[in-house]
Design an enzyme around this catalytic site. Structure first.
Site: not given
Ligand code: AP5
Ligand code: MG
Length: 190
Positions: A89, A145, A128, A134
């Site tokens: 990343r 993010r 999601r 999450r």
């Protein structure tokens, strides 16, 4: 199968397509996000640090992440090929991965880049959130993010380009089509 680095923004489908690739080609799969969430679940020291950073949408320090990645890699059965999902990343992680594989006389293989527009990504992750819950799937953390992805991870695409292994797949509204395109490419590597 060669090693595969699956690369893309949060929600771009790295995990989803990794599962489909594993099913078709029988490879190993390392998701650094899943590895960290497991550490959190087990209440380890790494997990405590990871929770703090993941909840803020920030990255885990390179040095620690690289150590975890190498440990995970060395525990896998050899010879099947590995999908790296969510790693590297940063440029430092990419350099470390290249070196780690070279030391083992292994290759990076190919990089698959998933391009998806941000509105679709946000929709997917919020959906999601309702299903999986999450901790980092809330609008505020998702935005953070995206920002971290643009600033720290996206520049890596050019690094892979220079390595000559970047292959880009752009979302055009159909998951089946996306998978067909990825499989058609991977079939040429077998
Ligand atoms: P990580 O777990 O890797 O999260 P992420 O990169 O934000 O990506 P996601 O897992 O959210 O999305 P995905 O691309 O896998 O998409 P998915 O297939 O799930 O990392 C989490 C955190 O851990 C980081 O923020 C960081 O803090 C830390 N971390 C991890 N690796 C690190 C590293 N190397 N260095 C430092 N820190 C690290 O798809 C998303 C959803 O969309 C799913 O529900 C899916 O079912 C749905 N969906 C709907 N339509 C489609 C479609 N057409 N294709 C694919 N999926 C679809
Ligand atoms: Mg994932």
């Amino acid at each position: 199968m060669k090693n595969i680095i699956i690369f893309g923004a949060p929600g771009s489908g790295k995990g989803t397509y990794s599962d489909a690739i594993v099913e078709r080609y029988g490879m190993n799969h390392i998701s650094t996000g899943d590895t960290l969430r497991n550490e959190i679940k087990n209440g380890t020291e790494v997990g405590k640090l990871a929770k703090e950073l993941i909840d803020k949408g920030q990255l885990i320090p390179d040095e620690l992440m690289i150590k975890i990645l190498a440990n995970t890699y060395d525990r896998l059965p050899q010879g099947l090929g590995v999908i790296f999902d969510g790693f590297p990343r940063t440029i430092a992680q990419a350099e470390a991965l290249k070196q780690m594989l070279a030391e083992r006389h292994h290759e990076m293989g190919v990089m698959i880049e998933l391009i998806v527009d941000e509105e679709t990504l946000m929709e997917r992750l919020l959906r999601r959130a309702q299903i999986e819950g999450r901790a980092d799937d809330n609008a505020e953390t998702i935005k953070k993010r995206f920002e971290v992805y643009h600033n720290q991870t996206e520049p890596l695409a050019a690094w892979f380009e220079k390595e000559g292994i970047r292959h880009t797949f752009t979302w055009e509204g159909s998951k089946d089509q996306m998978l067909a395109n990825i499989f058609a490419f991977l079939d040429t590597l077998k």
